[in-house]
Design an enzyme around this catalytic site. Structure first.
Site, PDB file in Angstrom:
ATOM      1  N   ARG A 116     -52.064  35.017  21.131  1.00 58.46           N
ATOM      2  CA  ARG A 116     -52.726  35.296  22.593  1.00 58.46           C
ATOM      3  C   ARG A 116     -53.202  33.717  22.531  1.00 58.46           C
ATOM      4  NH1 ARG A 116     -57.318  40.365  24.329  1.00 58.46           N
ATOM      5  NH2 ARG A 116     -57.455  39.775  25.886  1.00 58.46           N
TER       6      ARG A 116
ATOM      7  N   GLY B 282     -71.998  48.245  16.842  1.00 58.33           N
ATOM      8  CA  GLY B 282     -70.702  47.848  16.066  1.00 58.33           C
ATOM      9  C   GLY B 282     -70.164  47.344  16.218  1.00 58.33           C
TER      10      GLY B 282
ATOM     11  N   ARG C  25     -51.266  46.697  22.316  1.00 54.98           N
ATOM     12  CA  ARG C  25     -52.307  47.614  23.083  1.00 54.98           C
ATOM     13  C   ARG C  25     -52.220  46.780  24.711  1.00 54.98           C
ATOM     14  NH1 ARG C  25     -57.515  45.777  19.073  1.00 54.98           N
ATOM     15  NH2 ARG C  25     -57.164  48.048  17.970  1.00 54.98           N
TER      16      ARG C  25
ATOM     17  N   GLN D  86     -51.670  33.090  16.104  1.00 57.31           N
ATOM     18  CA  GLN D  86     -52.344  34.104  17.321  1.00 57.31           C
ATOM     19  C   GLN D  86     -51.185  33.791  18.769  1.00 57.31           C
ATOM     20  OE1 GLN D  86     -53.362  36.827  19.091  1.00 57.31           O
ATOM     21  NE2 GLN D  86     -55.012  37.017  18.480  1.00 57.31           N
TER      22      GLN D  86
ATOM     23  N   GLY E 165     -57.279  41.130  15.281  1.00 59.99           N
ATOM     24  CA  GLY E 165     -59.080  40.781  16.068  1.00 59.99           C
ATOM     25  C   GLY E 165     -59.210  40.058  16.404  1.00 59.99           C
ATOM     26  N   GLU E 166     -59.027  38.660  16.775  1.00 58.19           N
ATOM     27  CA  GLU E 166     -59.701  37.897  16.649  1.00 58.19           C
ATOM     28  C   GLU E 166     -60.953  38.121  17.942  1.00 58.19           C
ATOM     29  OE1 GLU E 166     -58.611  33.188  18.449  1.00 58.19           O
ATOM     30  OE2 GLU E 166     -57.175  34.325  16.968  1.00 58.19           O
TER      31      GLU E 166
ATOM     32  N   GLU F 114     -49.609  43.840  17.189  1.00 56.97           N
ATOM     33  CA  GLU F 114     -51.017  44.603  17.447  1.00 56.97           C
ATOM     34  C   GLU F 114     -51.459  44.085  18.965  1.00 56.97           C
ATOM     35  OE1 GLU F 114     -55.739  44.372  16.822  1.00 56.97           O
ATOM     36  OE2 GLU F 114     -54.359  42.410  16.822  1.00 56.97           O
ATOM     37  N   ASN F 115     -51.082  43.009  20.111  1.00 56.36           N
ATOM     38  CA  ASN F 115     -51.110  42.644  20.580  1.00 56.36           C
ATOM     39  C   ASN F 115     -50.073  43.560  22.008  1.00 56.36           C
ATOM     40  OD1 ASN F 115     -53.554  40.609  21.456  1.00 56.36           O
ATOM     41  ND2 ASN F 115     -52.623  39.847  19.337  1.00 56.36           N
TER      42      ASN F 115
ATOM     43  N   SER G 265     -70.809  46.085  23.979  1.00 55.49           N
ATOM     44  CA  SER G 265     -70.389  46.997  23.183  1.00 55.49           C
ATOM     45  C   SER G 265     -70.781  46.923  21.280  1.00 55.49           C
ATOM     46  CB  SER G 265     -68.717  47.697  23.296  1.00 55.49           C
ATOM     47  OG  SER G 265     -68.911  48.620  22.337  1.00 55.49           O
TER      48      SER G 265
END
Length: 304
Positions: free
Chosen positions: A54, A73, A133, A52, A95-96, A129-130, A68
């Site tokens: 991040r 969910g 986003r 990871q 998705g960590e 992914e990071n 949220s």
């Protein structure tokens, strides 16, 4: 571990090429129906990804996401890969943050998609992914790029295609790793942007100027101007330079030839048996990147 042989052919195709069209669609669209292969597993079956990029997860952001999740969910499945040799153990690939927030929300199970992925692919997906986003700070992004280059033999060109950014963006981001630890810390804390920090790279007083930039809230352009200001104390104690020797016609012609090709000011000095030096003056980081690109291109041609 060596990078998978098929990886370069997928460069530039993003998450869809690495983890499947359905999964990538779900990662990018919270209103999309759950993709095929989604299942729920106990949250304790999952563990963090050692690849990871991040490292900073802001508590307030995690709390907002946890609230949220309590209400609606987990809308996007977490992408995981099996842990070799361990039954019912999965390593998070993407998705960590959702996993951490789900723990805070005291969920017992989370939706996952299980994929068989190599270490290189796992790091690729985590970075893509990071970056897509904008979840990584510039130092984390640079460290991720460096790891792909050092551990999995990526080039800057391959990286630029992989993440959908320009090669100059990759090069300039990697250069941030040359900053002192204290300055990189300011970037990781969100007090200093990459644009503000770039003029400090290689500067003898990078830490001093970084603190001044943060204190005064200077823009990136103002930060660059600040680092170019001469130091009055240094100027007053600087010894007077000796008059320069006259250059011969061949040296002047060579200077002009290189200057015309680069579009930049070039100076050549020669000191007999001691050798000499070539100075190339640039005004912007883009010009520096272009110089590096040309030099790297010439080196590659000679090696072929």
């Amino acid at each position: 571990m060596a990078m998978a042989e098929e990886t370069p052919s997928r460069l530039g195709r993003g998450l869809a090429a690495l983890i499947g069209e359905d999964t990538a669609f779900a990662l990018g669209d919270k209103e999309a129906p759950p993709p095929k292969g989604v299942r729920e597993v106990p949250i304790e079956f999952l563990r963090a990804n050692p690849f990871q990029p991040r490292h900073n997860f802001r508590p307030e952001d995690l709390e907002d996401l946890a609230n949220s999740i309590r209400e609606k969910g987990v809308l996007q499945p977490i992408v995981v890969r099996p842990v070799p040799g361990e039954e019912n153990r999965y390593e998070i690939v993407a998705g960590e943050r959702r996993w951490r927030a789900s723990q805070a929300a005291q969920l017992h199970k989370v939706p996952v998609i299980v994929k068989e992925l190599t270490d290189a692919e796992s790091l690729e997906i985590a970075i893509i992914e990071n970056v897509q986003r904008a979840d990584l700070n510039a130092v984390e992004e640079a460290a991720g790029y460096e790891r792909l280059m050092q551990q999995f033999s990526y080039t800057q060109d391959q990286l630029s295609k992989l993440i959908g950014k320009s090669r100059s963006h990759v090069a300039n981001t990697l250069r941030l790793l040359a900053l002192p630890d204290s300055v990189r810390g300011l970037i990781e804390e969100g007090k200093l942007s990459a644009g503000q920090a770039r003029p400090l790279i290689g500067h003898a007083e990078a830490e001093k100027f970084a603190r001044e930039i943060v204190a005064k809230g200077l823009s990136a352009r103002e930060a660059e101007a600040l680092t170019r200001k001469p130091d009055p104390a240094a100027a007053s104690t600087k010894p007077k330079s000796l008059p320069r020797a006259e250059k011969d016609a061949d040296t002047l012609a060579l200077e002009k030839n290189i200057s015309d090709q680069l579009g930049l000011k070039v100076e050549i000095s020669y000191s007999g048996d001691k050798g000499g030096e070539v100075k190339i003056a640039y005004k912007t980081l883009e010009q520096l990147d272009e110089i590096c690109r040309r030099l790297a291109g010439r080196t590659a041609q000679k090696m072929q």
